[in-house]
Motif scaffolding. Sequence first.
Motif: not given
Length: 378
Positions: A59-73, A115-122
Amino acid sequence: MGESGREKDRVSLFPLLIASTTFFLSYYTRLTWSILSVYMPFHPTVTQDAHVFALYFLGYVTMQVPAGFFSDRCSGGKIISGAMLLLALSTFISGGATSVYHEYLASLLMGVAAGWVYPASLKLIDNYYRVNRSLYIGYYSVAWPLAIVASGFFLPPIALHLGWRWGYLLPGLLCLLFAVLSFPLGTESGPGKKINWGLLKDREVLLVSLGGFLFFLSYWSITLYAYKYFVSIGINHVLAGYIFSAMAVVGLFSSSISGPIIDKVGLKRTVVLSLLLYGLITAAFAWVFHWVWLLVLALVMGFTRFIITPGNNNILVRIGKENVGAVTGIANMVWQSSGMVGPLLSALLIHNLGFAWFWPAIGAVVLLSIAFYASIRL
């Protein structure tokens, strides 16, 4: 749109509190299974332990790429708020579980939420603290060892005196609180709305991703099996929890001073030297059995491990630049996929060869990661 990073640095440490605390909760809830599974009445096996961890990381890994791109936008605070709500739900399911199959479901949902927390918090840290960034990243990274320390110190007594279910229910309530607190925080939007797929084949992104994969493969294997190993060699449950916590307690100090160390020694040199020491210490656990010396090894391990962690964060920010969320998502997707592979390989190793070979094998994996980190151009 938010204020400039320089202005925000003068305004408040509230974004740092939100970023670090929500990251703490996402990591602390991940660790609960490692300890609480010992106290569950349905007695999960070593193989079921591995399945629970693997589902979490799926579950965590499948969220990483969308979480990263959405965190930038998108608004980092709103992303974190939604993640905290789902994380609360998953911990409540775990706390109410009556069989390991309920834990399978809860673990998968917990991984999706975290999976959404690390990209968004960084991204929050990068957005609000552009002056002295490495210092703030060090403070943010304290959340990682703090989660390990807290889990080792608090979960065994909670399980023994209140019942294992409260080990899940209490952090679930905290997740609800920080879902509310994080919602108002915004972040600046990244460059346009188009996803930069070229980042997936960027040389530096690939190197830090592969090096981190090996580091985290060892890391998650140790996190899942260290407490059980200490108990298996005759150390009592509470003392084993203290040794488990000692693997991170010095990290509270080393994470907070990592910024000045990295600035003085150099980012890449600091990470490579720390990995070398960390790998050798990991292998040494195979030949130490007295709790005093295990405690000493655990303390030194914690110091080096939590120089590496903010080092990784600094590398992501350095190579990510305006795409830090996306780069974080891509790298962390690869890093955390090790959480699916590592526990399964470790379970196989322990079943067939025992713990005697577990520690040297994991130490060798850490040493192998150095080749990738040493090749990164910063």
